[in-house]
Each structure stands twice: as C-alpha cells, then as structure tokens.
Design a protein around this motif. Structure first.
Motif, PDB file in Angstrom:
ATOM      1  N   GLY A 166      39.394  60.408   2.658  1.00  0.00           N
ATOM      2  CA  GLY A 166      38.516  61.559   2.495  1.00  0.00           C
ATOM      3  C   GLY A 166      37.253  61.227   1.736  1.00  0.00           C
ATOM      4  O   GLY A 166      36.722  60.108   1.795  1.00  0.00           O
ATOM      5  N   PHE A 167      36.784  62.210   0.944  1.00  0.00           N
ATOM      6  CA  PHE A 167      35.482  62.108   0.292  1.00  0.00           C
ATOM      7  C   PHE A 167      35.577  62.529  -1.180  1.00  0.00           C
ATOM      8  O   PHE A 167      34.917  63.481  -1.609  1.00  0.00           O
ATOM      9  CB  PHE A 167      34.475  62.986   1.026  1.00  0.00           C
ATOM     10  CG  PHE A 167      34.326  62.650   2.483  1.00  0.00           C
ATOM     11  CD1 PHE A 167      33.488  61.628   2.888  1.00  0.00           C
ATOM     12  CD2 PHE A 167      35.047  63.344   3.444  1.00  0.00           C
ATOM     13  CE1 PHE A 167      33.344  61.312   4.235  1.00  0.00           C
ATOM     14  CE2 PHE A 167      34.916  63.046   4.783  1.00  0.00           C
ATOM     15  CZ  PHE A 167      34.066  62.026   5.189  1.00  0.00           C
ATOM     16  N   PRO A 168      36.372  61.819  -1.980  1.00  0.00           N
ATOM     17  CA  PRO A 168      36.553  62.242  -3.374  1.00  0.00           C
ATOM     18  C   PRO A 168      35.271  62.183  -4.202  1.00  0.00           C
ATOM     19  O   PRO A 168      35.079  63.006  -5.106  1.00  0.00           O
ATOM     20  CB  PRO A 168      37.617  61.281  -3.914  1.00  0.00           C
ATOM     21  CG  PRO A 168      37.582  60.098  -2.991  1.00  0.00           C
ATOM     22  CD  PRO A 168      37.231  60.660  -1.647  1.00  0.00           C
ATOM     23  N   VAL A 169      34.384  61.228  -3.934  1.00  0.00           N
ATOM     24  CA  VAL A 169      33.116  61.163  -4.682  1.00  0.00           C
ATOM     25  C   VAL A 169      32.243  62.355  -4.324  1.00  0.00           C
ATOM     26  O   VAL A 169      31.716  63.051  -5.204  1.00  0.00           O
ATOM     27  CB  VAL A 169      32.388  59.831  -4.393  1.00  0.00           C
ATOM     28  CG1 VAL A 169      30.981  59.847  -4.987  1.00  0.00           C
ATOM     29  CG2 VAL A 169      33.184  58.661  -4.957  1.00  0.00           C
ATOM     30  N   HIS A 170      32.098  62.618  -3.035  1.00  0.00           N
ATOM     31  CA  HIS A 170      31.357  63.806  -2.613  1.00  0.00           C
ATOM     32  C   HIS A 170      31.911  65.064  -3.282  1.00  0.00           C
ATOM     33  O   HIS A 170      31.161  65.890  -3.815  1.00  0.00           O
ATOM     34  CB  HIS A 170      31.457  63.976  -1.094  1.00  0.00           C
ATOM     35  CG  HIS A 170      30.569  63.096  -0.285  1.00  0.00           C
ATOM     36  ND1 HIS A 170      30.877  61.786  -0.031  1.00  0.00           N
ATOM     37  CD2 HIS A 170      29.396  63.349   0.364  1.00  0.00           C
ATOM     38  CE1 HIS A 170      29.930  61.261   0.742  1.00  0.00           C
ATOM     39  NE2 HIS A 170      29.016  62.184   0.996  1.00  0.00           N
ATOM     40  N   GLU A 171      33.216  65.214  -3.236  1.00  0.00           N
ATOM     41  CA  GLU A 171      33.829  66.454  -3.716  1.00  0.00           C
ATOM     42  C   GLU A 171      33.602  66.661  -5.202  1.00  0.00           C
ATOM     43  O   GLU A 171      33.300  67.787  -5.641  1.00  0.00           O
ATOM     44  CB  GLU A 171      35.326  66.436  -3.393  1.00  0.00           C
ATOM     45  CG  GLU A 171      35.597  66.580  -1.894  1.00  0.00           C
ATOM     46  CD  GLU A 171      37.029  66.243  -1.525  1.00  0.00           C
ATOM     47  OE1 GLU A 171      37.785  65.786  -2.427  1.00  0.00           O
ATOM     48  OE2 GLU A 171      37.387  66.405  -0.342  1.00  0.00           O
ATOM     49  N   ARG A 172      33.725  65.605  -5.984  1.00  0.00           N
ATOM     50  CA  ARG A 172      33.525  65.764  -7.433  1.00  0.00           C
ATOM     51  C   ARG A 172      32.076  66.098  -7.764  1.00  0.00           C
ATOM     52  O   ARG A 172      31.805  66.904  -8.652  1.00  0.00           O
ATOM     53  CB  ARG A 172      34.003  64.514  -8.161  1.00  0.00           C
ATOM     54  CG  ARG A 172      35.532  64.511  -8.336  1.00  0.00           C
ATOM     55  CD  ARG A 172      36.088  63.127  -8.551  1.00  0.00           C
ATOM     56  NE  ARG A 172      37.532  63.170  -8.732  1.00  0.00           N
ATOM     57  CZ  ARG A 172      38.404  63.312  -7.723  1.00  0.00           C
ATOM     58  NH1 ARG A 172      37.960  63.464  -6.482  1.00  0.00           N
ATOM     59  NH2 ARG A 172      39.706  63.335  -7.953  1.00  0.00           N
ATOM     60  N   LEU A 173      31.164  65.506  -7.059  1.00  0.00           N
ATOM     61  CA  LEU A 173      29.752  65.815  -7.301  1.00  0.00           C
ATOM     62  C   LEU A 173      29.394  67.209  -6.777  1.00  0.00           C
ATOM     63  O   LEU A 173      28.699  67.975  -7.446  1.00  0.00           O
ATOM     64  CB  LEU A 173      28.874  64.750  -6.668  1.00  0.00           C
ATOM     65  CG  LEU A 173      28.927  63.386  -7.369  1.00  0.00           C
ATOM     66  CD1 LEU A 173      28.267  62.315  -6.515  1.00  0.00           C
ATOM     67  CD2 LEU A 173      28.265  63.442  -8.735  1.00  0.00           C
ATOM     68  N   PHE A 174      29.885  67.549  -5.613  1.00  0.00           N
ATOM     69  CA  PHE A 174      29.570  68.859  -5.047  1.00  0.00           C
ATOM     70  C   PHE A 174      30.184  69.992  -5.861  1.00  0.00           C
ATOM     71  O   PHE A 174      29.599  71.069  -5.974  1.00  0.00           O
ATOM     72  CB  PHE A 174      30.047  68.936  -3.599  1.00  0.00           C
ATOM     73  CG  PHE A 174      29.264  68.085  -2.640  1.00  0.00           C
ATOM     74  CD1 PHE A 174      27.986  67.629  -2.948  1.00  0.00           C
ATOM     75  CD2 PHE A 174      29.805  67.744  -1.408  1.00  0.00           C
ATOM     76  CE1 PHE A 174      27.270  66.843  -2.059  1.00  0.00           C
ATOM     77  CE2 PHE A 174      29.090  66.979  -0.506  1.00  0.00           C
ATOM     78  CZ  PHE A 174      27.819  66.519  -0.827  1.00  0.00           C
ATOM     79  N   ASP A 175      31.363  69.763  -6.423  1.00  0.00           N
ATOM     80  CA  ASP A 175      31.982  70.784  -7.267  1.00  0.00           C
ATOM     81  C   ASP A 175      31.111  71.091  -8.489  1.00  0.00           C
ATOM     82  O   ASP A 175      31.207  72.179  -9.065  1.00  0.00           O
ATOM     83  CB  ASP A 175      33.372  70.344  -7.720  1.00  0.00           C
ATOM     84  CG  ASP A 175      34.411  70.472  -6.614  1.00  0.00           C
ATOM     85  OD1 ASP A 175      34.124  71.148  -5.601  1.00  0.00           O
ATOM     86  OD2 ASP A 175      35.502  69.890  -6.754  1.00  0.00           O
ATOM     87  N   ALA A 176      30.273  70.131  -8.885  1.00  0.00           N
ATOM     88  CA  ALA A 176      29.362  70.317 -10.018  1.00  0.00           C
ATOM     89  C   ALA A 176      27.945  70.676  -9.555  1.00  0.00           C
ATOM     90  O   ALA A 176      27.003  70.651 -10.347  1.00  0.00           O
ATOM     91  CB  ALA A 176      29.325  69.045 -10.868  1.00  0.00           C
ATOM     92  N   ASP A 177      27.794  71.009  -8.264  1.00  0.00           N
ATOM     93  CA  ASP A 177      26.511  71.413  -7.680  1.00  0.00           C
ATOM     94  C   ASP A 177      25.483  70.292  -7.751  1.00  0.00           C
ATOM     95  O   ASP A 177      24.290  70.533  -7.935  1.00  0.00           O
ATOM     96  CB  ASP A 177      25.963  72.671  -8.359  1.00  0.00           C
ATOM     97  CG  ASP A 177      25.145  73.544  -7.410  1.00  0.00           C
ATOM     98  OD1 ASP A 177      25.463  73.563  -6.207  1.00  0.00           O
ATOM     99  OD2 ASP A 177      24.196  74.190  -7.873  1.00  0.00           O
TER     100      ASP A 177
END
Length: 223
Positions: A166-177
C-alpha cells in the motif's frame, strides 16, 4: 544558486506509475493545415513532476482547496546518496541527512539520485521512505519532495518480501494535511535551504496535478 528547473518534460511515452495510462503529447492543429498550431495533451493527473493532495487517498483536501501560497515552499535538502535499489530510508537516516531544522522548513526534499534512471525500468526500483520517517515529517509539519515516482515502494517483479504494502508514507502525510511533490529531477544540484515553487493546474477536486517545479536560492530553516 541560479533558479533551477526541477521538472521532467512532458513527453509521449514518458515513465508513469505502473498501470497508469501512457502520456501522449501530440500535434492537433498545424500551421500548414489549419493556419495555427495547437497541441493535444492526454495525461493522468499524476503524470510527470506533480504534486499529490490528501484527496488522492483520503477524504482530505484537494489541491484547489489550498491557497496558492501553499505551493511556495521554504525547503531543505536531505541528501541520502548513495542508496541501493529498493533501499528503505528510516527516520534516523532522514533526520541526520537534513540540512536544516525541520521545524523551520515547509518541505523536505529527499535526494536519492534516482532521477538518473528516468526512462528505464530501474526507475521503479527506487529507494523509499519508512512509515516512521513519514510520521516524523508530519509531526514537524513538513511536506515532502522526492526525485522518485513514489515515496512508498513501487510494486515490480524485483520487490522484496519484507516491503510494506500500500501507501503508508502517503497516508501518514495526508492524515496531517501535507503535500507530496513527486518525480523531481536534479535535486543533487541544490544544497542547504532553498525555495521551491511548484504550482499545480487549477481544477475542481484535484487529487494531483503536474507542476513546473523551480528551485530558488535561499536559507530555509537557518538562523
């Protein structure tokens, strides 16, 4: 440092994320036939050098919801070279390579040197960030820039069994806008702090957009 263009040119057949429709840049009207010249662009919103918005993977903001000044970043380089194919970049390695205080910059530009493989299959076997490194960036309010097609591992037949799905780096950054600028080139030419301008096309609900990414000299994150 003079302004540096960090953008891959849009071109027919350019590298795209696996499974994405190919890019086509073709003449439409010509001066000989029509009296004027136009060009038809057929491309995905994530083609070439582009910026990803949280709306790419989450219910977060789309690019058109950010103010235009959000795409003018006080940036600092984190030069991790040399790196092996599909090498994992951990939080400590990223922190130690960063040339500025993370609390004093808007964006961390991760220099892997992998843009030298643009145009061949090795480009997709790039180094990638760990989820912990992404969480560290998010905790410091930093956006991310990379000279790869993806800050997460890109699936290929050479992927290792232990790589995250998946995309764990994307998700952590996107969760923080936070925003992610991908497919930068020539980051090895920048050093220390600089200003990155990467303005997206404006359209409703934009999950991503190609940008013209230009670095300007500066002292981001320094006293």
């Amino acid at each position: 440092m003079s302004p540096l263009d960090l953008t891959h040119p849009l071109a027919t057949g350019m590298p795209v994320y696996p499974g994405t429709e190919p890019v086509r840049v073709e003449p439409d009207a010509t001066r000989d036939a029509d009296g004027y010249r136009t060009t038809r662009l057929d491309l995905d919103s994530h083609a070439g050098t582009h910026v990803d918005a949280p709306a790419h993977l989450t219910d977060g903001s789309s690019l058109d919801e950010f103010p235009v000044e959000r795409f003018r970043f006080d940036a600092a380089a984190a030069d991790l070279r040399p790196l092996e194919p599909r090498e994992r970049i951990g939080r400590d390695a990223l922190r130690d390579a960063l040339t500025a205080d993370p609390d004093g910059v808007d964006l961390v530009a991760v220099v892997t040197g992998w843009d030298r493989h643009w145009g061949d299959d090795r480009y997709f076997d790039h180094p990638y960030l760990s989820a912990e490194a992404a969480a560290w960036l998010a905790a410091h309010g930093c956006d991310l820039g990379v000279d790869t097609v993806n800050p997460d591992p890109t699936p290929t037949e050479r992927a290792d069994e232990g790589e995250p799905d998946g995309f764990p780096v994307h998700e952590r950054l996107f969760d923080a806008d936070r925003l992610i600028v991908e497919n930068l080139r020539g980051l090895g030419r920048v050093s220390g702090g600089f200003e990155l301008r990467a303005y997206p096309l404006r359209f409703d609900g934009a999950d991503a957009s190609p940008v013209r990414a230009v670095a300007y000299p500066g002292d981001a994150g320094r006293d």
